[in-house]
Design a protein around this motif. Structure first.
Motif, PDB file in Angstrom:
ATOM      1  N   SER A  56      87.398  56.147  39.481  1.00  0.00           N
ATOM      2  CA  SER A  56      87.110  56.152  41.174  1.00  0.00           C
ATOM      3  C   SER A  56      86.379  54.211  41.489  1.00  0.00           C
ATOM      4  N   ASP A  57      86.380  53.799  39.876  1.00  0.00           N
ATOM      5  CA  ASP A  57      85.130  53.006  40.482  1.00  0.00           C
ATOM      6  C   ASP A  57      86.577  51.268  40.869  1.00  0.00           C
ATOM      7  N   LYS A  58      85.529  50.330  41.555  1.00  0.00           N
ATOM      8  CA  LYS A  58      86.756  49.812  42.122  1.00  0.00           C
ATOM      9  C   LYS A  58      86.346  48.564  40.895  1.00  0.00           C
ATOM     10  N   CYS A  59      87.147  47.915  40.806  1.00  0.00           N
ATOM     11  CA  CYS A  59      87.386  46.450  40.192  1.00  0.00           C
ATOM     12  C   CYS A  59      87.719  45.489  40.672  1.00  0.00           C
ATOM     13  N   TYR A  60      87.672  44.192  40.447  1.00  0.00           N
ATOM     14  CA  TYR A  60      88.382  43.067  40.889  1.00  0.00           C
ATOM     15  C   TYR A  60      88.654  42.469  40.019  1.00  0.00           C
ATOM     16  N   GLN A  61      90.500  41.404  39.600  1.00  0.00           N
ATOM     17  CA  GLN A  61      90.333  40.829  38.502  1.00  0.00           C
ATOM     18  C   GLN A  61      91.239  39.353  39.004  1.00  0.00           C
ATOM     19  N   LYS A  62      91.814  38.576  38.327  1.00  0.00           N
ATOM     20  CA  LYS A  62      92.113  37.528  38.773  1.00  0.00           C
ATOM     21  C   LYS A  62      93.490  37.213  38.161  1.00  0.00           C
ATOM     22  N   TRP A  75      88.413  40.454  34.795  1.00  0.00           N
ATOM     23  CA  TRP A  75      87.890  41.013  35.056  1.00  0.00           C
ATOM     24  C   TRP A  75      86.799  40.147  35.742  1.00  0.00           C
ATOM     25  N   THR A  76      86.415  40.809  36.767  1.00  0.00           N
ATOM     26  CA  THR A  76      85.437  39.489  37.798  1.00  0.00           C
ATOM     27  C   THR A  76      84.347  40.156  38.181  1.00  0.00           C
ATOM     28  N   ARG A  77      84.408  41.775  38.630  1.00  0.00           N
ATOM     29  CA  ARG A  77      83.778  42.328  39.310  1.00  0.00           C
ATOM     30  C   ARG A  77      83.629  43.686  39.344  1.00  0.00           C
ATOM     31  N   GLY A  78      83.032  44.607  38.855  1.00  0.00           N
ATOM     32  CA  GLY A  78      82.820  45.916  38.680  1.00  0.00           C
ATOM     33  C   GLY A  78      82.098  46.243  37.588  1.00  0.00           C
ATOM     34  N   THR A  79      82.623  47.649  37.012  1.00  0.00           N
ATOM     35  CA  THR A  79      81.524  48.444  35.907  1.00  0.00           C
ATOM     36  C   THR A  79      82.091  47.239  34.836  1.00  0.00           C
ATOM     37  N   LEU A  80      83.534  46.859  34.906  1.00  0.00           N
ATOM     38  CA  LEU A  80      83.951  45.990  33.543  1.00  0.00           C
ATOM     39  C   LEU A  80      84.371  44.314  34.537  1.00  0.00           C
ATOM     40  N   THR A  81      83.669  44.018  33.315  1.00  0.00           N
ATOM     41  CA  THR A  81      83.591  42.398  33.603  1.00  0.00           C
ATOM     42  C   THR A  81      84.210  41.644  31.579  1.00  0.00           C
ATOM     43  N   THR A 104      83.177  43.241  29.185  1.00  0.00           N
ATOM     44  CA  THR A 104      81.408  43.684  29.158  1.00  0.00           C
ATOM     45  C   THR A 104      80.931  44.858  30.149  1.00  0.00           C
ATOM     46  N   ILE A 105      80.963  46.009  29.288  1.00  0.00           N
ATOM     47  CA  ILE A 105      79.733  46.976  30.228  1.00  0.00           C
ATOM     48  C   ILE A 105      79.115  46.962  31.557  1.00  0.00           C
ATOM     49  N   ASN A 106      79.133  46.965  32.523  1.00  0.00           N
ATOM     50  CA  ASN A 106      77.835  46.899  34.141  1.00  0.00           C
ATOM     51  C   ASN A 106      77.204  47.963  34.209  1.00  0.00           C
ATOM     52  N   LEU A 111      75.098  52.848  29.590  1.00  0.00           N
ATOM     53  CA  LEU A 111      74.230  54.238  28.667  1.00  0.00           C
ATOM     54  C   LEU A 111      76.051  55.404  27.911  1.00  0.00           C
ATOM     55  N   ARG A 112      77.278  54.878  28.048  1.00  0.00           N
ATOM     56  CA  ARG A 112      78.495  55.484  27.589  1.00  0.00           C
ATOM     57  C   ARG A 112      79.224  54.191  26.802  1.00  0.00           C
ATOM     58  N   SER A 113      78.664  53.290  26.905  1.00  0.00           N
ATOM     59  CA  SER A 113      79.528  52.261  25.904  1.00  0.00           C
ATOM     60  C   SER A 113      79.793  52.239  24.848  1.00  0.00           C
ATOM     61  N   ARG A 114      79.444  53.051  24.122  1.00  0.00           N
ATOM     62  CA  ARG A 114      80.560  53.396  22.633  1.00  0.00           C
ATOM     63  C   ARG A 114      81.788  53.952  23.234  1.00  0.00           C
ATOM     64  N   HIS A 115      81.766  54.740  24.080  1.00  0.00           N
ATOM     65  CA  HIS A 115      82.556  56.270  24.521  1.00  0.00           C
ATOM     66  C   HIS A 115      83.864  55.051  24.845  1.00  0.00           C
ATOM     67  N   ILE A 116      82.868  54.512  25.812  1.00  0.00           N
ATOM     68  CA  ILE A 116      84.040  53.001  26.825  1.00  0.00           C
ATOM     69  C   ILE A 116      85.164  52.736  25.903  1.00  0.00           C
ATOM     70  N   SER A 117      84.657  52.200  24.750  1.00  0.00           N
ATOM     71  CA  SER A 117      85.000  51.330  23.348  1.00  0.00           C
ATOM     72  C   SER A 117      86.108  51.987  23.368  1.00  0.00           C
TER      73      SER A 117
END
Length: 155
Positions: A56-62, A75-81, A104-106, A111-117
């Motif tokens: 449910s996180d919102k991110c923005y893309q160009k 990915w310009t803004r949000g959990t992922l850039t 980059t995870i923001n 805290l879950r960067s390995r799992h997210i990767s």
């Protein structure tokens, strides 16, 4: 920084692969981490959009579309850039489809960067397989010799 590369060979022309991947409104079908995309603006081959992720996180893309060559997604803004590049290379009568991601995870998600990767790597590999299946969906079938009704009686 998360760096992921995934590749797949597709038995089709670059034009056919392009027609599937450039339909960016279908991204949630292939990229399972997305549940919704909403285009905010378009200027020629450049799009700006809001992406709702599966958590449910919102991110923005160009997004910039490069005809028959690939897609550049920032990915310009949000959990992922970061950046995701989707590249096309014609090799004979096949097409190499490659995805390169540098993220980059923001926020608290760090805290879950390995799992997210791992999830992102799995998502990229699944997306490439789904794209390949979508393009190669015409199933080959075995042609059997057809018998006449007279041949069936004689058996």
């Amino acid at each position: 920084m998360i760096e992921i590369t995934a590749k797949v060979m597709i038995n089709s022309t670059v034009k056919k692969v392009w027609s599937v991947i450039s339909a960016i409104e279908r991204d949630p079908y292939f990229w399972k981490g997305m549940i919704r995309v909403r285009n905010k603006s378009r200027d020629g081959n450049v799009f700006t959009r809001e992406v709702t992720l599966s958590n449910s996180d919102k991110c923005y893309q160009k997004i910039i579309l490069f005809y028959l060559e690939g897609i550049h997604i920032k990915w310009t803004r949000g959990t992922l850039t970061g950046v995701k590049d989707i590249l096309l290379t014609q090799i004979g009568n096949q097409t190499l489809l490659e995805v390169q991601m540098n993220y980059t995870i923001n926020g608290i998600a760090q805290l879950r960067s390995r799992h997210i990767s791992e999830e992102l790597r799995d998502e990229a590999e699944l997306a490439l397989q789904l794209i390949k299946e979508d393009i190669e969906k015409i199933q080959s079938f075995e042609i059997k010799e057809r018998k006449q009704w007279v041949d069936l009686i004689r058996e």
